[in-house]
Design an enzyme around this catalytic site. Sequence first.
Site, mmCIF file in Angstrom:
data_model
loop_
_atom_site.group_PDB
_atom_site.id
_atom_site.type_symbol
_atom_site.label_atom_id
_atom_site.label_comp_id
_atom_site.label_asym_id
_atom_site.label_seq_id
_atom_site.Cartn_x
_atom_site.Cartn_y
_atom_site.Cartn_z
ATOM 1 N N HIS A 36 40.880 46.052 36.973
ATOM 2 C CA HIS A 36 40.408 47.266 36.289
ATOM 3 C C HIS A 36 39.726 48.191 37.304
ATOM 4 C CE1 HIS A 36 40.122 44.283 32.834
ATOM 5 N NE2 HIS A 36 40.894 45.206 32.329
ATOM 6 N N SER A 186 41.486 39.328 32.440
ATOM 7 C CA SER A 186 40.233 38.950 31.764
ATOM 8 C C SER A 186 40.342 37.527 31.226
ATOM 9 C CB SER A 186 39.950 39.912 30.615
ATOM 10 O OG SER A 186 39.893 41.226 31.109
#
Length: 289
Positions: A36, A186
């Site tokens: 990210h 994640s």
Amino acid sequence: MKILQSRSELALWRQKLSPAKKLGLVPTMGALHAGHGSLVSQSVADNEDTLVTIFVNPTQFGPDEDLDRYPRDLEGDLALLAQLGATAVFAPPVSEIYPQGPSHITFAIHGLDDRLCGASRPGHMNGVLQIVTILFHLTRPDRAYFGLKDYQQYRIIQTLVEELYFPLEIRPCPIVREDDGLAMSSRNRYLEGAYREQALFLQDTLQRLRAAREQLCQPGTLDTLLTAQQARYPLARLDYLEILDGRTLSPPAAITPEQAPVAFIAAYLGDTRLIDNLPLWDYPVVSDL
Ligand code: PAF
């Protein structure tokens, strides 16, 4: 860095931005990692303002998936985003995005969403298209940034934007990997003990496929490779392994550079489902998509 939680706060903030300046949008579900981070850094480099959204979108999770336990770390995410130079963060509760419950509008992008994650996670791509459409309308960015780990998602969003003339540009960004090659996700936070090491099944299998690309047209090559990989990584349970034309996401006519074939893999390590992909030569150039 401004923190916005409601649509009205967001609208007010958006209204004050100068039309002469570019706004980059990085949509995320939080639990941010260096993958990210690379999207945010690219947006900060390209645009005067960068807005990051943090929203675990319920409509893209199936009934037996990990919505409830999906990692959440707003405090850690905000610290990282401030460091990276994001201008603002939109982190709304579910009731701000879907005040009347799940959207009544269904998306299908035929040809692009009926394989890979589109097939093995029914309803997932529809949920992604619902939320990105909502976010595009609420935030009106000039550019939006998506990682190539979710290659099918990127192709589908790009098609949505192109065919429906959404006034923004989609910018794909390279996959960011751990030192041993595991694609950042994640969901890597779920991997414990031996599962972490065995998660290399995905990247190792893709690399071996790429190394064998000239032989892949010979019958049995793929099956033999996969059998050997499953013996090496007994804790990994394959969901799919497919080689598709990177432009159309359909089976390529041949395994040659002209078809821009990309190998896609999804596998479970215990309850954790991970995905990855690797072009057998290069990803198709954006102008060919
Ligand atoms: O890739 C993701 O994290 C999500 O699918 C996205 C694009 C933020 C939509 O919820």
